[in-house]
Design a protein around this motif. Structure first.
Motif, PDB file in Angstrom:
ATOM      1  N   ASN A  30      -3.270 -25.520 -81.429  1.00  0.00           N
ATOM      2  CA  ASN A  30      -2.300 -24.503 -81.026  1.00  0.00           C
ATOM      3  C   ASN A  30      -2.921 -23.359 -80.243  1.00  0.00           C
ATOM      4  N   SER A  31      -4.249 -23.282 -80.219  1.00  0.00           N
ATOM      5  CA  SER A  31      -4.907 -22.235 -79.431  1.00  0.00           C
ATOM      6  C   SER A  31      -5.101 -22.671 -77.975  1.00  0.00           C
ATOM      7  N   PHE A  32      -4.761 -23.934 -77.686  1.00  0.00           N
ATOM      8  CA  PHE A  32      -4.972 -24.439 -76.325  1.00  0.00           C
ATOM      9  C   PHE A  32      -3.813 -24.037 -75.424  1.00  0.00           C
ATOM     10  N   VAL A  33      -4.136 -23.455 -74.277  1.00  0.00           N
ATOM     11  CA  VAL A  33      -3.131 -23.019 -73.306  1.00  0.00           C
ATOM     12  C   VAL A  33      -3.472 -23.617 -71.950  1.00  0.00           C
ATOM     13  N   SER A  34      -2.485 -24.273 -71.333  1.00  0.00           N
ATOM     14  CA  SER A  34      -2.661 -24.836 -69.997  1.00  0.00           C
ATOM     15  C   SER A  34      -1.607 -24.262 -69.070  1.00  0.00           C
ATOM     16  N   LYS A  35      -1.885 -24.287 -67.778  1.00  0.00           N
ATOM     17  CA  LYS A  35      -0.875 -23.867 -66.806  1.00  0.00           C
ATOM     18  C   LYS A  35       0.210 -24.919 -66.648  1.00  0.00           C
ATOM     19  N   ASN A  36      -0.062 -26.143 -67.136  1.00  0.00           N
ATOM     20  CA  ASN A  36       0.894 -27.240 -67.067  1.00  0.00           C
ATOM     21  C   ASN A  36       1.429 -27.500 -68.475  1.00  0.00           C
ATOM     22  N   ALA A  37       2.719 -27.277 -68.675  1.00  0.00           N
ATOM     23  CA  ALA A  37       3.325 -27.412 -70.008  1.00  0.00           C
ATOM     24  C   ALA A  37       3.184 -28.828 -70.557  1.00  0.00           C
ATOM     25  N   ASP A  38       3.295 -29.856 -69.697  1.00  0.00           N
ATOM     26  CA  ASP A  38       3.165 -31.244 -70.158  1.00  0.00           C
ATOM     27  C   ASP A  38       1.754 -31.526 -70.684  1.00  0.00           C
ATOM     28  N   VAL A  39       0.758 -31.012 -69.988  1.00  0.00           N
ATOM     29  CA  VAL A  39      -0.641 -31.214 -70.390  1.00  0.00           C
ATOM     30  C   VAL A  39      -0.912 -30.490 -71.710  1.00  0.00           C
ATOM     31  N   GLU A  40      -0.358 -29.299 -71.844  1.00  0.00           N
ATOM     32  CA  GLU A  40      -0.514 -28.538 -73.086  1.00  0.00           C
ATOM     33  C   GLU A  40       0.158 -29.251 -74.256  1.00  0.00           C
ATOM     34  N   PHE A 120      -5.874 -33.540 -67.950  1.00  0.00           N
ATOM     35  CA  PHE A 120      -7.071 -32.780 -67.563  1.00  0.00           C
ATOM     36  C   PHE A 120      -6.683 -31.312 -67.487  1.00  0.00           C
ATOM     37  N   SER A 121      -7.357 -30.472 -68.249  1.00  0.00           N
ATOM     38  CA  SER A 121      -7.083 -29.033 -68.136  1.00  0.00           C
ATOM     39  C   SER A 121      -8.163 -28.238 -68.839  1.00  0.00           C
ATOM     40  N   ARG A 122      -8.490 -27.111 -68.274  1.00  0.00           N
ATOM     41  CA  ARG A 122      -9.313 -26.163 -69.001  1.00  0.00           C
ATOM     42  C   ARG A 122      -8.405 -25.307 -69.870  1.00  0.00           C
ATOM     43  N   ASN A 123      -8.981 -24.601 -70.816  1.00  0.00           N
ATOM     44  CA  ASN A 123      -8.208 -23.760 -71.731  1.00  0.00           C
ATOM     45  C   ASN A 123      -8.020 -22.386 -71.094  1.00  0.00           C
ATOM     46  N   PHE A 124      -6.768 -22.008 -70.865  1.00  0.00           N
ATOM     47  CA  PHE A 124      -6.462 -20.718 -70.251  1.00  0.00           C
ATOM     48  C   PHE A 124      -6.174 -19.647 -71.289  1.00  0.00           C
ATOM     49  N   ASN A 125      -6.419 -19.935 -72.564  1.00  0.00           N
ATOM     50  CA  ASN A 125      -6.259 -18.927 -73.602  1.00  0.00           C
ATOM     51  C   ASN A 125      -7.252 -17.798 -73.327  1.00  0.00           C
ATOM     52  N   GLU A 126      -6.771 -16.559 -73.339  1.00  0.00           N
ATOM     53  CA  GLU A 126      -7.628 -15.420 -72.991  1.00  0.00           C
ATOM     54  C   GLU A 126      -8.817 -15.269 -73.927  1.00  0.00           C
ATOM     55  N   SER A 127      -8.709 -15.796 -75.151  1.00  0.00           N
ATOM     56  CA  SER A 127      -9.813 -15.670 -76.103  1.00  0.00           C
ATOM     57  C   SER A 127     -10.889 -16.742 -75.893  1.00  0.00           C
ATOM     58  N   SER A 128     -10.632 -17.695 -74.998  1.00  0.00           N
ATOM     59  CA  SER A 128     -11.593 -18.763 -74.752  1.00  0.00           C
ATOM     60  C   SER A 128     -12.615 -18.351 -73.703  1.00  0.00           C
ATOM     61  N   LYS A 129     -13.849 -18.768 -73.930  1.00  0.00           N
ATOM     62  CA  LYS A 129     -14.896 -18.588 -72.926  1.00  0.00           C
ATOM     63  C   LYS A 129     -14.486 -19.376 -71.681  1.00  0.00           C
ATOM     64  N   SER A 130     -14.787 -18.863 -70.541  1.00  0.00           N
ATOM     65  CA  SER A 130     -14.345 -19.495 -69.299  1.00  0.00           C
ATOM     66  C   SER A 130     -15.212 -20.692 -68.922  1.00  0.00           C
ATOM     67  N   ASN A 180       0.767 -41.872 -51.328  1.00  0.00           N
ATOM     68  CA  ASN A 180       1.997 -42.434 -51.878  1.00  0.00           C
ATOM     69  C   ASN A 180       2.637 -41.446 -52.845  1.00  0.00           C
ATOM     70  N   THR A 181       3.871 -41.705 -53.189  1.00  0.00           N
ATOM     71  CA  THR A 181       4.590 -40.875 -54.146  1.00  0.00           C
ATOM     72  C   THR A 181       5.099 -41.776 -55.262  1.00  0.00           C
ATOM     73  N   ILE A 182       4.866 -41.361 -56.485  1.00  0.00           N
ATOM     74  CA  ILE A 182       5.400 -42.087 -57.625  1.00  0.00           C
ATOM     75  C   ILE A 182       6.215 -41.108 -58.466  1.00  0.00           C
ATOM     76  N   LEU A 183       7.079 -41.634 -59.300  1.00  0.00           N
ATOM     77  CA  LEU A 183       7.893 -40.787 -60.162  1.00  0.00           C
ATOM     78  C   LEU A 183       7.360 -40.846 -61.584  1.00  0.00           C
ATOM     79  N   SER A 184       7.268 -39.686 -62.221  1.00  0.00           N
ATOM     80  CA  SER A 184       6.868 -39.627 -63.621  1.00  0.00           C
ATOM     81  C   SER A 184       8.061 -40.014 -64.492  1.00  0.00           C
ATOM     82  N   LYS A 185       7.838 -40.104 -65.803  1.00  0.00           N
ATOM     83  CA  LYS A 185       8.919 -40.466 -66.717  1.00  0.00           C
ATOM     84  C   LYS A 185      10.070 -39.469 -66.661  1.00  0.00           C
ATOM     85  N   ASP A 186       9.754 -38.208 -66.362  1.00  0.00           N
ATOM     86  CA  ASP A 186      10.811 -37.201 -66.266  1.00  0.00           C
ATOM     87  C   ASP A 186      11.203 -36.912 -64.812  1.00  0.00           C
TER      88      ASP A 186
END
Length: 197
Positions: A30-40, A120-130, A180-186
Motif C-alpha cells: 500500500n506504500s507503492f505509488v505509480s503515475k499509472n493507476a493500472d500498474v499501481e 514496470f514502475s518506480r515508486n513515486f511515494n514521497e517517502s521513498s528514496k529516488s 502497431n496499435t493494440i487494444l488493452s482489456k479495457d
C-alpha cells in the motif's frame, strides 16, 4: 536476490516462500505509488495471485540501509510470443531474428518467444528514496539477460499507452516501436516496443 550498488532485486516468489512473507508484502504494497493507476493496482492487488498461479514473475527493487527497507520500484515479467511483421524489419534484422524465431508465411511475419515486461514502475511515494526510470530499466534488463542466459532467446517487448513521453523513455532505453496499435482489456490503445538483447 540480486544486488547492485546497495540496491537489491527480490523475486516476489522468494519473498512469499519465507515465513511471514505474504504479510510483509501486504504491509509494503500500500506504500507503492505509480503515475499509472493500472500498474499501481496490479502491484497492490494482483501481483501475489499472478505469482501463485505462475502466470508472471514480479521483482521488487529495494534498498536496505540502517535497518530501513525502501521499495524503489518493481517490474513484472512473463513469456509470450512476439509477432514482428517482415515489412517492418531490415534484411539484417530478419536474418538475426530467423535464428531464434520462425517465419509465418500466412501473416508474413516472424514469430518468436519473448520476455514481456508486463508491468514496470518506480515508486513515486514521497517517502521513498529516488531511483531513476533509466536505472530501474537497467536492473530489469540485467535480470532478463540472466533469465535468457539460463534458458534461450533474445527478444524482449512491452506494451505502453500511446503517450509520447513514455515512447521517448523506452526508445531512449533502446526499444524500437513496432508501429502497431493494440487494444488493452479495457479498450485503451497501446503501442508495442521491442529490443533484441
Amino acid at each position: 536476490m540480486q544486488t547492485r550498488n546497495n540496491i537489491h532485486t527480490i523475486r516476489l516468489f522468494d519473498l512469499l516462500a519465507m515465513d511471514g512473507g505474504e504479510h510483509f508484502f501486504e504491509s509494503i504494497a500500500n506504500s507503492f505509488v505509480s503515475k499509472n493507476a493500472d500498474v499501481e493496482q496490479f502491484f497492490r492487488k494482483k501481483a501475489v495471485q499472478a505469482t501463485k498461479l505462475n502466470t508472471a514473475a514480479t521483482y521488487l527493487v529495494i534498498s536496505y540501509e540502517n535497518k530501513k527497507f525502501d521499495l524503489l520500484g518493481y517490474f513484472t515479467l512473463a513469456t509470450k510470443m512476439l509477432t514482428l511483421k517482415q515489412d517492418s524489419l531490415s534484411k539484417t534484422e530478419c536474418k538475426a531474428i530467423s535464428r531464434f524465431g520462425y517465419f509465418d508465411e500466412d501473416s508474413l511475419s516472424y514469430k518468436l518467444p519473448a520476455v514481456l515486461i508486463a508491468q514496470f514502475s518506480r515508486n513515486f511515494n514521497e517517502s521513498s528514496k529516488s531511483i531513476s526510470g533509466d536505472d530501474l530499466m537497467d536492473i530489469a534488463l540485467d535480470k532478463i539477460k540472466d533469465i535468457l542466459h539460463s534458458t534461450s532467446g533474445k527478444a524482449v517487448f512491452l506494451e505502453c499507452e500511446q503517450k509520447q513521453s513514455l515512447i521517448d523513455f523506452y526508445t531512449r532505453n533502446n526499444f524500437q516501436p513496432l508501429g502497431n496499435t493494440i487494444l488493452s482489456k479495457d479498450n485503451k490503445e497501446l503501442t508495442q516496443l521491442y529490443i533484441i538483447l
